[in-house]
Design an enzyme around this catalytic site. Structure first.
Site, mmCIF file in Angstrom:
data_model
loop_
_atom_site.group_PDB
_atom_site.id
_atom_site.type_symbol
_atom_site.label_atom_id
_atom_site.label_comp_id
_atom_site.label_asym_id
_atom_site.label_seq_id
_atom_site.Cartn_x
_atom_site.Cartn_y
_atom_site.Cartn_z
ATOM 1 N N ASN A 112 0.760 -1.479 -0.082
ATOM 2 C CA ASN A 112 -0.175 0.040 0.058
ATOM 3 C C ASN A 112 0.882 1.116 -0.096
ATOM 4 O O ASN A 112 1.869 1.232 0.589
ATOM 5 C CB ASN A 112 -0.852 -0.079 1.286
ATOM 6 C CG ASN A 112 -1.825 1.171 1.454
ATOM 7 O OD1 ASN A 112 -2.457 1.511 0.395
ATOM 8 N ND2 ASN A 112 -1.526 1.989 2.558
ATOM 9 N N SER A 144 4.814 6.681 2.563
ATOM 10 C CA SER A 144 5.374 5.346 2.660
ATOM 11 C C SER A 144 4.689 4.261 1.944
ATOM 12 O O SER A 144 3.439 4.325 1.497
ATOM 13 C CB SER A 144 5.158 5.069 4.176
ATOM 14 O OG SER A 144 5.552 6.242 5.103
ATOM 15 N N ASP A 188 -2.971 0.705 8.221
ATOM 16 C CA ASP A 188 -1.621 1.444 7.920
ATOM 17 C C ASP A 188 -0.593 1.163 9.064
ATOM 18 O O ASP A 188 0.341 1.772 9.233
ATOM 19 C CB ASP A 188 -1.505 3.039 7.886
ATOM 20 C CG ASP A 188 -2.671 3.393 6.818
ATOM 21 O OD1 ASP A 188 -2.723 2.774 5.671
ATOM 22 O OD2 ASP A 188 -3.600 4.623 7.250
ATOM 23 N N HIS A 217 0.743 5.105 1.434
ATOM 24 C CA HIS A 217 -0.043 5.935 2.129
ATOM 25 C C HIS A 217 0.910 7.279 2.372
ATOM 26 O O HIS A 217 1.921 7.452 2.408
ATOM 27 C CB HIS A 217 0.141 5.167 3.654
ATOM 28 C CG HIS A 217 -0.656 6.137 4.659
ATOM 29 N ND1 HIS A 217 -1.849 6.292 4.603
ATOM 30 C CD2 HIS A 217 0.023 6.798 5.623
ATOM 31 C CE1 HIS A 217 -2.421 6.947 5.530
ATOM 32 N NE2 HIS A 217 -1.244 7.294 6.374
HETATM 33 C C1 GAR Z 1 -2.679 9.066 -2.628
HETATM 34 O O1 GAR Z 1 -2.284 10.233 -2.072
HETATM 35 C C2 GAR Z 1 -2.386 7.499 -1.693
HETATM 36 O O2 GAR Z 1 -1.157 8.123 -0.923
HETATM 37 C C3 GAR Z 1 -3.490 7.746 -0.685
HETATM 38 O O3 GAR Z 1 -4.797 8.086 -1.705
HETATM 39 C C4 GAR Z 1 -4.090 8.945 -2.614
HETATM 40 C C5 GAR Z 1 -4.744 8.605 -3.926
HETATM 41 O O4 GAR Z 1 -4.196 9.063 -4.977
HETATM 42 N N1 GAR Z 1 -3.902 6.708 -0.211
HETATM 43 C C6 GAR Z 1 -4.302 6.650 1.116
HETATM 44 O O5 GAR Z 1 -4.754 7.505 1.728
HETATM 45 C C7 GAR Z 1 -4.356 5.351 1.563
HETATM 46 N N2 GAR Z 1 -4.323 5.212 3.097
HETATM 47 P P1 GAR Z 1 -4.586 8.487 -6.530
HETATM 48 O O6 GAR Z 1 -6.019 7.901 -6.448
HETATM 49 O O7 GAR Z 1 -4.306 9.814 -7.423
HETATM 50 O O8 GAR Z 1 -3.345 7.618 -6.572
#
Ligand code: GAR
Length: 227
Positions: free
Chosen positions: A112, A141, A150, A114
């Site tokens: 994942n 991360s 997480d 994060h």
């Molecule tokens: C990203 O910033 C990712 O790190 C976060 O969601 C966003 C998705 O963006 N993920 C989390 O918060 C998971 N806990 P994207 O759809 O443009 O890739």
């Protein structure tokens, strides 16, 4: 090519939103920076913009809220993911917690991304929380997934400075490209068969990693100095 199988490593990607991380992976594959193949993109939200980034034949989605409970949805999702025989399953902005059974089924090949320097700021609103805490550094991360949110072992991190006057949106916007580079770099290690997890420990080239790897400004991962 995977050194052990002689074929391209198969990536399944889980998404819930816009899919910029998925796009970074697609671009890296298209530019030969990542030797892998996306074999399916899976979403708990049929309307997720991320799905549109891949051909119809690679898309799978189901409205998670229409299922009796999380376990039922997770089981259906897990069957669909299993059906594409992935070597790695990557959560790229997948915003539902994956239950124990799902995590168990893909144990050791579930990653994942994060948007925080874990273990700081698990969960949501990571950019605002980093600002509220007065942090001088923020980051992203990539970690192995465990059933606790997480909380899995961190493989690698990208860091950015927090600048005077930054808003949560400024931080998110500056971090995103670093996040993309981090994701591609870690998936390159995974696809090359260099990354593994055993008993909660990350191994790189068969050696236990005691600190997360760190991304430099050229997008290269180096041994970490932060725990
Ligand atoms: C990203 O910033 C990712 O790190 C976060 O969601 C966003 C998705 O963006 N993920 C989390 O918060 C998971 N806990 P994207 O759809 O443009 O890739």
């Amino acid at each position: 090519m995977s050194p052990s199988t002689g074929r391209k490593p198969r990536l399944a990607v889980l998404v819930s939103g816009r899919g910029s991380n998925l796009q970074a992976v697609l671009d890296a594959i298209a530019d030969d920076r990542l030797d892998a193949e996306i074999v399916g993109v899976f979403s708990d939200r049929p309307g997720a913009a991320a799905l549109e980034r891949v051909p119809l034949a690679l898309r799978w989605s189901a409205e998670a809220r229409a299922f009796a409970d999380r376990a039922v949805f997770d089981a259906v999702l897990a069957d669909a993911v299993d059906a594409v025989a992935p070597d790695w399953v990557f959560c790229a902005g997948y915003m539902r917690i994956l239950g124990h059974a799902f995590v168990q089924r893909f144990d050791g090949r579930l990653l994942n991304v994060h948007p925080s320097l874990l273990p700081r700021y698990k969960g949501l609103h990571t950019h605002a929380r980093a600002l509220e805490a007065g942090d001088r550094e923020h980051g992203a991360s990539v970690h192995f997934v465990v059933p606790e949110l997480d909380a899995g072992t961190v493989v690698a991190q990208a860091r950015i400075p927090v600048l005077p006057g930054d808003s949560a949106e400024d931080l998110a916007m500056r971090l995103l490209p670093e996040e993309h580079r981090l994701v591609v770099a870690v998936l390159a290690l995974a696809s090359a068969g260099r990354l593994a997890e055993h008993g909660g420990q990350v191994q790189l080239d068969g050696q236990t990693l005691f600190k997360p790897l760190e991304l430099d400004s050229d997008g290269i991962l180096h041994p970490g100095s932060h725990s």
